[in-house]
Design an enzyme around this catalytic site. Sequence first.
Site, PDB file in Angstrom:
ATOM      1  N   LYS A  15      39.802  44.649  34.028  1.00  0.00           N
ATOM      2  CA  LYS A  15      39.787  45.570  35.178  1.00  0.00           C
ATOM      3  C   LYS A  15      41.192  45.737  35.772  1.00  0.00           C
ATOM      4  O   LYS A  15      41.622  46.840  36.054  1.00  0.00           O
ATOM      5  CB  LYS A  15      38.853  45.040  36.291  1.00  0.00           C
ATOM      6  CG  LYS A  15      37.421  44.862  35.865  1.00  0.00           C
ATOM      7  CD  LYS A  15      36.526  44.464  37.035  1.00  0.00           C
ATOM      8  CE  LYS A  15      36.829  43.103  37.618  1.00  0.00           C
ATOM      9  NZ  LYS A  15      36.539  41.959  36.714  1.00  0.00           N
ATOM     10  N   ARG A  90      30.930  43.164  44.597  1.00  0.00           N
ATOM     11  CA  ARG A  90      30.474  42.128  43.679  1.00  0.00           C
ATOM     12  C   ARG A  90      29.061  41.655  44.019  1.00  0.00           C
ATOM     13  O   ARG A  90      28.506  40.844  43.284  1.00  0.00           O
ATOM     14  CB  ARG A  90      31.411  40.922  43.772  1.00  0.00           C
ATOM     15  CG  ARG A  90      32.549  40.904  42.742  1.00  0.00           C
ATOM     16  CD  ARG A  90      33.381  39.666  43.017  1.00  0.00           C
ATOM     17  NE  ARG A  90      34.114  39.182  41.880  1.00  0.00           N
ATOM     18  CZ  ARG A  90      35.398  39.419  41.651  1.00  0.00           C
ATOM     19  NH1 ARG A  90      36.077  40.215  42.448  1.00  0.00           N
ATOM     20  NH2 ARG A  90      36.007  38.885  40.610  1.00  0.00           N
ATOM     21  N   ARG A 129      45.529  33.407  30.200  1.00  0.00           N
ATOM     22  CA  ARG A 129      46.158  34.388  31.094  1.00  0.00           C
ATOM     23  C   ARG A 129      47.257  33.770  31.945  1.00  0.00           C
ATOM     24  O   ARG A 129      47.131  32.668  32.460  1.00  0.00           O
ATOM     25  CB  ARG A 129      45.088  35.000  32.008  1.00  0.00           C
ATOM     26  CG  ARG A 129      45.672  35.969  33.038  1.00  0.00           C
ATOM     27  CD  ARG A 129      44.663  36.919  33.559  1.00  0.00           C
ATOM     28  NE  ARG A 129      43.659  36.307  34.408  1.00  0.00           N
ATOM     29  CZ  ARG A 129      42.674  36.990  34.979  1.00  0.00           C
ATOM     30  NH1 ARG A 129      42.550  38.287  34.754  1.00  0.00           N
ATOM     31  NH2 ARG A 129      41.792  36.377  35.742  1.00  0.00           N
ATOM     32  N   ARG A 162      46.633  31.191  37.282  1.00  0.00           N
ATOM     33  CA  ARG A 162      45.814  31.183  38.494  1.00  0.00           C
ATOM     34  C   ARG A 162      44.977  29.912  38.575  1.00  0.00           C
ATOM     35  O   ARG A 162      44.502  29.430  37.551  1.00  0.00           O
ATOM     36  CB  ARG A 162      44.883  32.403  38.500  1.00  0.00           C
ATOM     37  CG  ARG A 162      45.534  33.672  38.971  1.00  0.00           C
ATOM     38  CD  ARG A 162      44.691  34.901  38.751  1.00  0.00           C
ATOM     39  NE  ARG A 162      43.278  34.760  39.096  1.00  0.00           N
ATOM     40  CZ  ARG A 162      42.415  35.768  39.093  1.00  0.00           C
ATOM     41  NH1 ARG A 162      42.825  36.981  38.767  1.00  0.00           N
ATOM     42  NH2 ARG A 162      41.148  35.578  39.407  1.00  0.00           N
ATOM     43  N   ARG A 173      32.451  31.381  37.985  1.00  0.00           N
ATOM     44  CA  ARG A 173      32.684  32.828  38.173  1.00  0.00           C
ATOM     45  C   ARG A 173      31.731  33.656  37.315  1.00  0.00           C
ATOM     46  O   ARG A 173      31.184  34.673  37.768  1.00  0.00           O
ATOM     47  CB  ARG A 173      34.143  33.174  37.840  1.00  0.00           C
ATOM     48  CG  ARG A 173      35.122  32.665  38.900  1.00  0.00           C
ATOM     49  CD  ARG A 173      36.530  32.561  38.366  1.00  0.00           C
ATOM     50  NE  ARG A 173      37.176  33.842  38.183  1.00  0.00           N
ATOM     51  CZ  ARG A 173      38.269  34.011  37.436  1.00  0.00           C
ATOM     52  NH1 ARG A 173      38.810  33.002  36.796  1.00  0.00           N
ATOM     53  NH2 ARG A 173      38.815  35.206  37.341  1.00  0.00           N
TER      54      ARG A 173
HETATM   55  P1  AMP Z   1      39.570  38.637  40.921  1.00  0.00           P
HETATM   56  O1  AMP Z   1      41.047  38.666  41.071  1.00  0.00           O
HETATM   57  O2  AMP Z   1      38.910  39.956  41.077  1.00  0.00           O
HETATM   58  O3  AMP Z   1      39.138  37.902  39.668  1.00  0.00           O
HETATM   59  O4  AMP Z   1      39.013  37.759  42.150  1.00  0.00           O
HETATM   60  C1  AMP Z   1      39.397  36.418  42.302  1.00  0.00           C
HETATM   61  C2  AMP Z   1      38.457  35.732  43.274  1.00  0.00           C
HETATM   62  O5  AMP Z   1      38.543  36.338  44.571  1.00  0.00           O
HETATM   63  C3  AMP Z   1      36.973  35.798  42.929  1.00  0.00           C
HETATM   64  O6  AMP Z   1      36.570  34.828  41.967  1.00  0.00           O
HETATM   65  C4  AMP Z   1      36.351  35.533  44.302  1.00  0.00           C
HETATM   66  O7  AMP Z   1      36.464  34.172  44.653  1.00  0.00           O
HETATM   67  C5  AMP Z   1      37.279  36.321  45.218  1.00  0.00           C
HETATM   68  N1  AMP Z   1      36.817  37.721  45.350  1.00  0.00           N
HETATM   69  C6  AMP Z   1      37.439  38.832  44.884  1.00  0.00           C
HETATM   70  N2  AMP Z   1      36.725  39.920  45.158  1.00  0.00           N
HETATM   71  C7  AMP Z   1      35.596  39.496  45.820  1.00  0.00           C
HETATM   72  C8  AMP Z   1      34.451  40.134  46.329  1.00  0.00           C
HETATM   73  N3  AMP Z   1      34.282  41.468  46.219  1.00  0.00           N
HETATM   74  N4  AMP Z   1      33.500  39.379  46.950  1.00  0.00           N
HETATM   75  C9  AMP Z   1      33.649  38.051  47.068  1.00  0.00           C
HETATM   76  N5  AMP Z   1      34.699  37.365  46.565  1.00  0.00           N
HETATM   77  C10 AMP Z   1      35.666  38.080  45.942  1.00  0.00           C
END
Ligand code: AMP
Length: 216
Positions: A15, A90, A129, A162, A173
């Site tokens: 994404k 999400r 990554r 990360r 996740r």
């Molecule tokens: P990402 O960078 O999209 O993989 O997001 C990293 C982390 O941020 C996720 O595993 C969640 O802990 C938090 N996060 C990101 N977007 C959301 C969301 N829409 N709702 C809740 N937690 C989020």
Amino acid sequence: MKRNIILMGPPGAGKGTLAKQLKESLNLVHISTGDMFREAIKEGTKLGLLAASYINHGDLVPDEVTIGLVKERLSKSDCANGFLLDGFPRTLPQAVALQEMSKEISRDIEVVINLECDNAELVRRISGRRVCRNCGAPYHVETMKPKVEGVCDLCGGELYQRKDDNEEALKVRLGHYVAETKPLLEFYEKLNLLSSFDSLVGKEALFETVKKYLDK
Ligand code: AMP
């Protein structure tokens, strides 16, 4: 041309990479809730402290916090030309809130791009990554190496792994993805907004296919 876009898919589906490609070529605002939380963590704000306690274990940040953050961002004037939501919504309450807020500000969601990828490939992508600490550009230790190890090709920033890109957090996740996010595909299917794409074709081929689709 569709311009108010949601990008969906499990962690590691691509994404963020697709969002960066589309943002540059279509001049859209990229709204990544994950990036917003990581920025807050870096700055050590109250939001950052709260977010870190969830993110580092792979858990979802509570809906009311995440919804408030997106609502504020979407109401800014730079979103008028179009936006890419990456990592939001999400959960079902987030999707319902997004429908309401996008109506309020007359910026209806026009399409949901869903990226499909099998689990073995997700694990391979996530565990290798690396990300630039400065500009967020993505790399991979095997398939997307920087010219100089540990250094971003684009800005010279330091590459890091990360905290939530480890096997344990990834399991959590993926669990959240299956239980809370995947059901949203049906939600958007019913609204006739959903289009799915195979992310295994590679990032350039995927970008070209999605771009052509959005241009229609
Ligand atoms: P990402 O960078 O999209 O993989 O997001 C990293 C982390 O941020 C996720 O595993 C969640 O802990 C938090 N996060 C990101 N977007 C959301 C969301 N829409 N709702 C809740 N937690 C989020």
